[in-house]
Design a protein around this motif. Structure first.
Motif, mmCIF file in Angstrom:
data_model
loop_
_atom_site.group_PDB
_atom_site.id
_atom_site.type_symbol
_atom_site.label_atom_id
_atom_site.label_comp_id
_atom_site.label_asym_id
_atom_site.label_seq_id
_atom_site.Cartn_x
_atom_site.Cartn_y
_atom_site.Cartn_z
ATOM 1 N N ARG A 59 0.841 -1.209 0.000
ATOM 2 C CA ARG A 59 0.000 0.000 0.000
ATOM 3 C C ARG A 59 0.874 1.256 0.000
ATOM 4 N NH1 ARG A 59 -5.207 1.232 1.314
ATOM 5 N NH2 ARG A 59 -5.619 -0.935 1.823
ATOM 6 N N MET A 82 2.458 1.670 -3.513
ATOM 7 C CA MET A 82 1.469 2.037 -4.525
ATOM 8 C C MET A 82 0.953 3.459 -4.318
ATOM 9 S SD MET A 82 -0.616 -1.570 -4.770
ATOM 10 C CE MET A 82 -1.802 -1.025 -5.993
ATOM 11 N N SER A 83 0.626 3.816 -3.092
ATOM 12 C CA SER A 83 0.107 5.164 -2.855
ATOM 13 C C SER A 83 1.198 6.209 -3.079
ATOM 14 C CB SER A 83 -0.507 5.285 -1.460
ATOM 15 O OG SER A 83 0.472 5.124 -0.461
ATOM 16 N N TYR A 136 3.485 6.012 -5.359
ATOM 17 C CA TYR A 136 3.528 6.137 -6.817
ATOM 18 C C TYR A 136 2.441 7.098 -7.296
ATOM 19 C CZ TYR A 136 3.866 4.371 -11.671
ATOM 20 O OH TYR A 136 4.039 4.253 -13.026
ATOM 21 N N LEU A 137 1.222 6.900 -6.798
ATOM 22 C CA LEU A 137 0.103 7.750 -7.187
ATOM 23 C C LEU A 137 0.304 9.186 -6.736
ATOM 24 C CD1 LEU A 137 -2.644 5.144 -6.392
ATOM 25 C CD2 LEU A 137 -2.147 6.068 -8.664
ATOM 26 N N TRP A 174 1.848 -3.002 -11.071
ATOM 27 C CA TRP A 174 2.314 -1.736 -11.629
ATOM 28 C C TRP A 174 1.332 -1.219 -12.677
ATOM 29 C CZ3 TRP A 174 3.400 -0.734 -16.770
ATOM 30 C CH2 TRP A 174 3.809 0.585 -17.017
ATOM 31 N N SER A 184 -1.872 -1.659 -13.045
ATOM 32 C CA SER A 184 -3.107 -1.108 -12.472
ATOM 33 C C SER A 184 -2.819 0.206 -11.755
ATOM 34 C CB SER A 184 -3.783 -2.114 -11.546
ATOM 35 O OG SER A 184 -2.959 -2.427 -10.456
ATOM 36 N N THR A 185 -1.708 0.287 -11.053
ATOM 37 C CA THR A 185 -1.341 1.522 -10.359
ATOM 38 C C THR A 185 -1.064 2.629 -11.375
ATOM 39 O OG1 THR A 185 -0.332 0.171 -8.626
ATOM 40 C CG2 THR A 185 0.199 2.506 -8.616
ATOM 41 N N HIS A 186 -0.339 2.277 -12.424
ATOM 42 C CA HIS A 186 -0.004 3.261 -13.447
ATOM 43 C C HIS A 186 -1.262 3.742 -14.171
ATOM 44 C CE1 HIS A 186 2.653 5.358 -16.179
ATOM 45 N NE2 HIS A 186 1.915 4.905 -17.183
ATOM 46 N N THR A 203 -7.643 5.545 -4.642
ATOM 47 C CA THR A 203 -6.361 4.913 -4.312
ATOM 48 C C THR A 203 -6.591 3.786 -3.317
ATOM 49 O OG1 THR A 203 -5.118 6.936 -4.731
ATOM 50 C CG2 THR A 203 -4.078 5.293 -3.310
ATOM 51 N N VAL A 263 -5.857 -0.155 -4.104
ATOM 52 C CA VAL A 263 -4.866 -0.866 -3.301
ATOM 53 C C VAL A 263 -5.521 -2.033 -2.571
ATOM 54 C CG1 VAL A 263 -3.315 -0.650 -1.314
ATOM 55 C CG2 VAL A 263 -3.321 1.112 -3.088
#
Length: 191
Positions: A76, A79-80, A82-83, A146, A148-150, A175, A179
């Motif tokens: 988490r 990923m967060s 990155y966002l 990656w 899905s996050t991107h 987000t 996640v």
């Protein structure tokens, strides 16, 4: 020059960022930077590589605040981070992943991108292990995480109208939903 080029990119966009403008902002003659970077694309590659290093630093800072044995929270955090980086630095983010500077032409950029992906892979692996019944490896699943996050990052950076109501101006709810979905899917997948 990388610092001033980044400033120009962030404040005026990629079209306004040139080797000459960055050199002027840095107070140097444009000839030596041109030789050093080999032109605008070389400077853009250096800026993109620094963007990846900044992204890794932000995500690592978030990881440092999470207990090492809490694998879902570590994923988490990465990923967060990155966002949040994408939304805070949209022009830099789009340069890092856009077609302007092909990674394969710039070793420093390629290496910086690989370090960033490796950080994500290190957070996915404890959730999925190395061998799985469905044949997907940790690298495959890290790529899917990656992607899905991107995808969400690009939607947020481009301020796309989403097909579902979010009741969330800053994207934090989205987000959290993404996640949670990704983490749940990874934990439920066959090992």
């Amino acid at each position: 020059l990388v610092e001033w080029g980044t400033h120009l990119l962030d404040t005026e966009g990629i079209d306004a960022m040139s080797l000459r403008a960055a050199a002027k902002a840095a107070g140097v003659s444009p000839a030596p930077p041109s030789r050093h970077f080999g032109g605008k694309n070389g400077l853009l590659a250096a800026i993109a590589a620094q963007g990846f290093r900044d992204l890794v630093a932000l995500r690592q800072q978030r990881l440092d605040a999470v207990p090492p044995d809490d694998a879902p929270a570590r994923l988490r955090a990465v990923m967060s981070g990155y966002l949040d980086f994408a939304v805070a630095h949209p022009a830099r983010f789009q340069l890092m992943f856009g077609p302007q500077v092909p990674r394969q032409d710039h070793q420093e950029l390629q290496q910086a991108a690989e370090v960033s992906f490796d950080l994500l892979r290190q957070c996915v692996r404890p959730l999925v292990g190395d061998t799985r019944a469905d044949g997907l490896g940790a690298d495959d699943l890290a790529f899917l995480v990656w992607a899905s996050t991107h995808g969400l990052a690009m939607l947020r950076v481009n301020r796309q109208r989403l097909p579902v109501p979010t009741r969330d101006k800053d994207g934090e709810r989205l987000t959290d939903l993404m996640v949670t979905f990704v983490t749940t899917a990874l934990l439920a997948s066959p090992r």
